[in-house]
Write a protein that holds these residues in place. Structure first.
Motif, PDB file in Angstrom:
ATOM      1  N   LEU A  29       0.803  -1.219   0.000  1.00  0.00           N
ATOM      2  CA  LEU A  29       0.000   0.000   0.000  1.00  0.00           C
ATOM      3  C   LEU A  29       0.839   1.272   0.000  1.00  0.00           C
ATOM      4  O   LEU A  29       0.324   2.359  -0.299  1.00  0.00           O
ATOM      5  CB  LEU A  29      -0.940  -0.009   1.216  1.00  0.00           C
ATOM      6  N   GLY A  30       2.109   1.146   0.377  1.00  0.00           N
ATOM      7  CA  GLY A  30       2.992   2.306   0.338  1.00  0.00           C
ATOM      8  C   GLY A  30       2.851   3.265   1.497  1.00  0.00           C
ATOM      9  O   GLY A  30       3.356   4.391   1.434  1.00  0.00           O
ATOM     10  N   TRP A  31       2.183   2.843   2.562  1.00  0.00           N
ATOM     11  CA  TRP A  31       2.040   3.689   3.742  1.00  0.00           C
ATOM     12  C   TRP A  31       3.101   3.313   4.772  1.00  0.00           C
ATOM     13  O   TRP A  31       3.534   2.165   4.842  1.00  0.00           O
ATOM     14  CB  TRP A  31       0.640   3.551   4.343  1.00  0.00           C
ATOM     15  N   SER A  32       3.491   4.269   5.589  1.00  0.00           N
ATOM     16  CA  SER A  32       4.541   4.022   6.576  1.00  0.00           C
ATOM     17  C   SER A  32       4.016   3.194   7.736  1.00  0.00           C
ATOM     18  O   SER A  32       2.802   3.099   7.955  1.00  0.00           O
ATOM     19  CB  SER A  32       5.086   5.347   7.107  1.00  0.00           C
ATOM     20  N   LYS A  33       4.948   2.622   8.501  1.00  0.00           N
ATOM     21  CA  LYS A  33       4.556   1.865   9.694  1.00  0.00           C
ATOM     22  C   LYS A  33       3.805   2.749  10.675  1.00  0.00           C
ATOM     23  O   LYS A  33       2.846   2.315  11.322  1.00  0.00           O
ATOM     24  CB  LYS A  33       5.797   1.278  10.379  1.00  0.00           C
ATOM     25  N   THR A  34       4.246   4.000  10.797  1.00  0.00           N
ATOM     26  CA  THR A  34       3.586   4.920  11.724  1.00  0.00           C
ATOM     27  C   THR A  34       2.136   5.150  11.316  1.00  0.00           C
ATOM     28  O   THR A  34       1.228   5.138  12.163  1.00  0.00           O
ATOM     29  CB  THR A  34       4.328   6.269  11.758  1.00  0.00           C
ATOM     30  N   GLU A  35       1.905   5.352  10.025  1.00  0.00           N
ATOM     31  CA  GLU A  35       0.534   5.548   9.543  1.00  0.00           C
ATOM     32  C   GLU A  35      -0.315   4.296   9.773  1.00  0.00           C
ATOM     33  O   GLU A  35      -1.472   4.384  10.194  1.00  0.00           O
ATOM     34  CB  GLU A  35       0.559   5.891   8.055  1.00  0.00           C
ATOM     35  N   LEU A  36       0.265   3.149   9.503  1.00  0.00           N
ATOM     36  CA  LEU A  36      -0.481   1.906   9.645  1.00  0.00           C
ATOM     37  C   LEU A  36      -0.784   1.594  11.113  1.00  0.00           C
ATOM     38  O   LEU A  36      -1.931   1.296  11.470  1.00  0.00           O
ATOM     39  CB  LEU A  36       0.303   0.755   9.017  1.00  0.00           C
TER      40      LEU A  36
END
Length: 402
Positions: A40-47
């Motif tokens: 998805l290309g989202w960062s670990k922090t966002e997830l």
């Protein structure tokens, strides 16, 4: 004393159902985290922010779920929440935007509040009353293997069909297997509770009087200390090991052994419970977690202390899930157990949710040595609060005012 037939109709179905629910809903997040990050290309922090939101919603909904169980609606709450969780897994398979990901996990928090450990233990306590401890122990012994089921299953399914089909498979397994088990267990529990379950306070404000007692806050905050500790340690343990020069392979092996050590701790508790009180066992949990953090501090000089950390961290936290509902019933309230347990769980879940963030903030201030020193202090503070709660127990919510 409940007979074997009672355990066969209530406890074992709940044990299997909880294993599947935890594997499909809770552990699916860490099991699929890296896959989501890559796909998805989202960062670990966002997830992981979505999971934090989910835990907060879970905490906020827990008192209401407990109150519904006290009033005899546990079967419908549990079934509805489980089916909602399965539907949300289906929705998860179709997300393409970050706001959709957050929306699914926000709603998942509400679903978790009605079908995971807290509601399960509330239903068991309502039916088994003073005999609930052994039933709860058996459920956690089996469900303690949920992570062992989820991680390899998710890995294998992702390799074969991708993560979107994987969550659909998890949803299908929940509906097909967990649905009948939950219905059977809840219906049998309702029958068992007839004529023997405590009649809850008719007015919610009467049940909420427990919030005015010292014992409630001392007990809730004592276990919140352990939740905060565990959330902080588990989410930061890999970088802590890396900073201490421990090989990644050894670190991953160590973390994978924490789950089995939880089961080992529960088995040890079953062997010891006839000789010592629940309060002594509870105090032992805090001492074990204190020992785990102390061992972790020494891993720089003696890497073999990793084994001590894994043993004590796993065993201590494994037993907590059993003694916490027992102590709530003993020291606070059996009559309004569901509501009171839900209120106490709010602090516990908040600790779990904010532990990772607290660890990051402390690391930025003083590095991981400061994080570990704080982790050493947390169980000691929790132990003092636990002893204070035992010294001043409350029964205020078991009697309604005129």
């Amino acid at each position: 004393m409940p007979d074997k037939g009672t355990y066969r109709r209530i406890v074992w179905p709940f044990a299997i159902a909880e294993t599947i629910i935890w594997a499909a809903i809770y552990y699916s997040f860490p099991a699929l985290l890296l896959t989501w990050e890559q796909d998805l290309g989202w960062s670990k922090t966002e997830l992981t922010g979505a999971f934090t939101v989910s835990l907060i919603v879970n905490a906020l909904c827990a008192p209401l779920a407990g109150r519904l169980i006290d009033r005899g609606y546990g079967r419908f709450l549990f079934m509805g929440s489980m089916l909602l969780g399965a539907a949300l897994l289906c929705a998860l398979s179709m997300i393409t935007e970050i706001w959709q990901f957050y929306a699914v996990w926000l709603a998942m928090g509400a679903a978790m509040s009605g079908c995971m450990y807290e509601p399960c233990f509330a239903i068991i306590t309502r039916s088994f009353r003073e005999n609930a401890k052994r039933a709860i122990t058996l459920v956690t012994l089996v469900a303690g293997l949920a992570g062992t089921v989820s991680f390899p299953s998710a890995h294998a399914l992702v390799e074969m069909m991708g993560w979107r089909m994987t969550v659909l498979v998890f949803a299908a397994v929940m509906v097909i297997t967990t649905g009948p088990l939950v219905w059977i267990a809840c219906r049998a529990a309702d029958r068992m509770a007839e004529g023997r379950a405590f009649v809850p306070s008719q007015k919610t404000r009467h049940a909420l009087r427990i919030l005015k007692t010292f014992a409630f806050w001392a007990l809730a905050l004592s276990f919140a200390m352990l939740a905060l500790h565990h959330g902080m340690m588990i989410n930061h343990i890999l970088p802590i090991f890396d900073e201490r020069g421990i090989a990644k392979e050894a670190a991953v092996l160590a973390i994978s052994m924490i789950g089995p050590m939880q089961v080992a701790g529960r088995l040890a508790m079953m062997a010891a419970e006839r000789y010592v009180s629940t309060m002594v066992i509870s105090a032992g949990c805090f001492i074990a977690v204190f020992g785990a953090s102390t061992a972790l501090l020494g891993t720089s000089a003696m890497p073999s202390l990793i084994a001590m950390f894994v043993l004590l961290q796993g065993a201590g936290n494994g037993v907590v899930s059993i003694v916490r509902p027992v102590l709530i019933a003993t020291l606070l309230s059996r009559r309004n157990f569901g509501a009171v347990s839900g209120l106490a769980a709010t602090a516990f879940m908040a600790g779990t949710a904010f532990g990772p963030t607290l660890g990051s903030l402390i690391w930025e201030i003083g590095g991981y040595d400061l994080v570990i020193n704080l982790a050493i202090a947390m169980p000691l503070i929790g132990l003092l609060l636990l002893l204070a709660a035992a010294r001043y127990p409350s029964t205020v919510s078991d009697e309604d005012p005129e």
